[in-house]
Motif scaffolding. Structure first.
Motif, PDB file in Angstrom:
ATOM      1  N   GLU A   1      51.482  36.334  40.160  1.00  0.00           N
ATOM      2  CA  GLU A   1      50.112  36.740  40.414  1.00  0.00           C
ATOM      3  C   GLU A   1      49.957  37.191  41.858  1.00  0.00           C
ATOM      4  O   GLU A   1      50.759  36.828  42.725  1.00  0.00           O
ATOM      5  CB  GLU A   1      49.126  35.611  40.111  1.00  0.00           C
ATOM      6  N   LEU A   2      48.943  38.002  42.100  1.00  0.00           N
ATOM      7  CA  LEU A   2      48.629  38.484  43.439  1.00  0.00           C
ATOM      8  C   LEU A   2      47.115  38.497  43.585  1.00  0.00           C
ATOM      9  O   LEU A   2      46.398  38.946  42.685  1.00  0.00           O
ATOM     10  CB  LEU A   2      49.205  39.886  43.650  1.00  0.00           C
ATOM     11  N   SER A   3      46.631  38.013  44.724  1.00  0.00           N
ATOM     12  CA  SER A   3      45.197  38.033  44.989  1.00  0.00           C
ATOM     13  C   SER A   3      44.945  38.641  46.358  1.00  0.00           C
ATOM     14  O   SER A   3      45.813  38.610  47.238  1.00  0.00           O
ATOM     15  CB  SER A   3      44.602  36.619  44.931  1.00  0.00           C
ATOM     16  N   ALA A   4      43.762  39.220  46.547  1.00  0.00           N
ATOM     17  CA  ALA A   4      43.409  39.814  47.833  1.00  0.00           C
ATOM     18  C   ALA A   4      41.896  39.834  47.982  1.00  0.00           C
ATOM     19  O   ALA A   4      41.153  39.820  46.990  1.00  0.00           O
ATOM     20  CB  ALA A   4      43.968  41.233  47.953  1.00  0.00           C
TER      21      ALA A   4
ATOM     22  N   SER B   1      42.117  46.077  51.580  1.00  0.00           N
ATOM     23  CA  SER B   1      42.494  44.759  51.059  1.00  0.00           C
ATOM     24  C   SER B   1      43.049  43.918  52.202  1.00  0.00           C
ATOM     25  O   SER B   1      43.798  44.413  53.051  1.00  0.00           O
ATOM     26  CB  SER B   1      43.537  44.896  49.948  1.00  0.00           C
ATOM     27  N   THR B   2      42.669  42.653  52.234  1.00  0.00           N
ATOM     28  CA  THR B   2      43.132  41.727  53.266  1.00  0.00           C
ATOM     29  C   THR B   2      43.542  40.413  52.614  1.00  0.00           C
ATOM     30  O   THR B   2      43.246  40.166  51.437  1.00  0.00           O
ATOM     31  CB  THR B   2      42.026  41.452  54.306  1.00  0.00           C
ATOM     32  N   ASP B   3      44.202  39.572  53.378  1.00  0.00           N
ATOM     33  CA  ASP B   3      44.583  38.225  52.931  1.00  0.00           C
ATOM     34  C   ASP B   3      45.305  38.282  51.579  1.00  0.00           C
ATOM     35  O   ASP B   3      44.990  37.535  50.659  1.00  0.00           O
ATOM     36  CB  ASP B   3      43.335  37.338  52.830  1.00  0.00           C
ATOM     37  N   VAL B   4      46.266  39.201  51.479  1.00  0.00           N
ATOM     38  CA  VAL B   4      47.022  39.362  50.231  1.00  0.00           C
ATOM     39  C   VAL B   4      47.961  38.176  50.048  1.00  0.00           C
ATOM     40  O   VAL B   4      48.732  37.829  50.951  1.00  0.00           O
ATOM     41  CB  VAL B   4      47.824  40.677  50.243  1.00  0.00           C
ATOM     42  N   LYS B   5      47.896  37.550  48.885  1.00  0.00           N
ATOM     43  CA  LYS B   5      48.727  36.380  48.598  1.00  0.00           C
ATOM     44  C   LYS B   5      49.412  36.557  47.248  1.00  0.00           C
ATOM     45  O   LYS B   5      48.807  37.027  46.288  1.00  0.00           O
ATOM     46  CB  LYS B   5      47.871  35.109  48.567  1.00  0.00           C
ATOM     47  N   GLU B   6      50.677  36.161  47.193  1.00  0.00           N
ATOM     48  CA  GLU B   6      51.434  36.193  45.948  1.00  0.00           C
ATOM     49  C   GLU B   6      51.844  34.781  45.564  1.00  0.00           C
ATOM     50  O   GLU B   6      52.048  33.926  46.424  1.00  0.00           O
ATOM     51  CB  GLU B   6      52.682  37.063  46.097  1.00  0.00           C
ATOM     52  N   GLY B   7      51.956  34.547  44.268  1.00  0.00           N
ATOM     53  CA  GLY B   7      52.346  33.226  43.812  1.00  0.00           C
ATOM     54  C   GLY B   7      52.585  33.223  42.324  1.00  0.00           C
ATOM     55  O   GLY B   7      52.836  34.276  41.710  1.00  0.00           O
ATOM     56  N   LEU B   8      52.495  32.047  41.735  1.00  0.00           N
ATOM     57  CA  LEU B   8      52.688  31.878  40.298  1.00  0.00           C
ATOM     58  C   LEU B   8      51.489  31.148  39.708  1.00  0.00           C
ATOM     59  O   LEU B   8      50.921  30.255  40.341  1.00  0.00           O
ATOM     60  CB  LEU B   8      53.958  31.077  40.007  1.00  0.00           C
ATOM     61  N   THR B   9      51.116  31.511  38.503  1.00  0.00           N
ATOM     62  CA  THR B   9      50.073  30.798  37.792  1.00  0.00           C
ATOM     63  C   THR B   9      50.630  29.455  37.326  1.00  0.00           C
ATOM     64  O   THR B   9      51.850  29.236  37.349  1.00  0.00           O
ATOM     65  CB  THR B   9      49.597  31.602  36.570  1.00  0.00           C
TER      66      THR B   9
END
Length: 219
Positions: free
Chosen positions: A146-149, A132-140
């Motif tokens: 939320e977390l995306s990768a 997994s790369t470019d892992v990003k956390e935030g809010l909807t």
């Protein structure tokens, strides 16, 4: 367990790491499908339909009729819905742990690691090891964590994974490509994310103690 083909493993990843870690591989489903689709199957996959997880009321659009799977591993109930596509697979899963505090946050980074580790447990060579790369956390937009990768492997496999802490439930959306068409994969992943609908009964924001100390959360 019989070693799985790359597409079978990707389909399982799109379904849920819980399915793999629980040692479940059910025959006669999309998990046993060949790596390539017929023209007719690809045409069916072009018809987007709303797929609903009945226990949670959470629904999402997928490009075809999804294969549904249920699993229970270490107290985690997992329900997953997967569609094979001309490029690979797309799917979403919903996890919950009965009897726990619905306001306690899910371990999103731990769930991401569990998914990748479970996929790599069936690796046949260093070229198909996923990371997994470019892992990003935030809010909807409605305030949920939320977390995306991005998902990549040396053999050219690419994908996206997105996890949403929906309070009582953990939502996971995965899109993977083993046969090119990255632009279509990107569009499908975004369309699926944009189509997520949550029942008003389960729309509360999660707050409180981290649930990572309880049964392992696998996506």
């Amino acid at each position: 367990m019989t070693r799985l083909s790359r597409l079978q493993r990707l389909t399982l990843l799109a379904a849920s790491a819980t399915v793999i870690s629980g040692g479940v591989l059910l025959p006669g489903t999309a998990f046993a499908a060949p790596a390539s689709q017929t023209a007719a199957a690809a045409d069916v996959a072009a018809h987007w339909t709303q797929t609903t997880d009945s226990p949670s009321g959470i629904s999402i659009q997928l490009p075809g009729k999804a294969e549904a799977q249920k699993a229970n591993d270490k107290g985690v109930n997992s329900r997953s819905y997967v569609v094979q596509t001309p490029y690979g697979a797309i799917g979403f899963g919903v996890d919950d742990v009965p009897g726990t505090d619905a306001s306690a946050p899910w371990d999103l980074k731990g769930s991401l690691k569990a998914a990748v580790d479970s996929y790599n447990a069936e690796s046949r060579s260093s070229r198909d090891v996923l990371r997994s790369t470019d892992v990003k956390e935030g809010l909807t937009p409605d305030g949920h964590r939320e977390l995306s990768a991005e998902l990549t492997a040396p053999d050219g496999t690419k994908g996206h994974i997105h996890l949403i802490d929906q309070g009582k439930y953990l939502i996971t959306v995965v899109t993977v490509s083993v046969d090119g068409h990255p632009d279509q994969m990107d569009r499908d992943h975004q369309r699926a994310l944009d189509s997520i609908k949550v029942s008003d009964d389960h729309a509360g924001q999660s707050e409180g103690t981290d649930r990572s100390s309880e049964a392992p959360r696998a996506v």
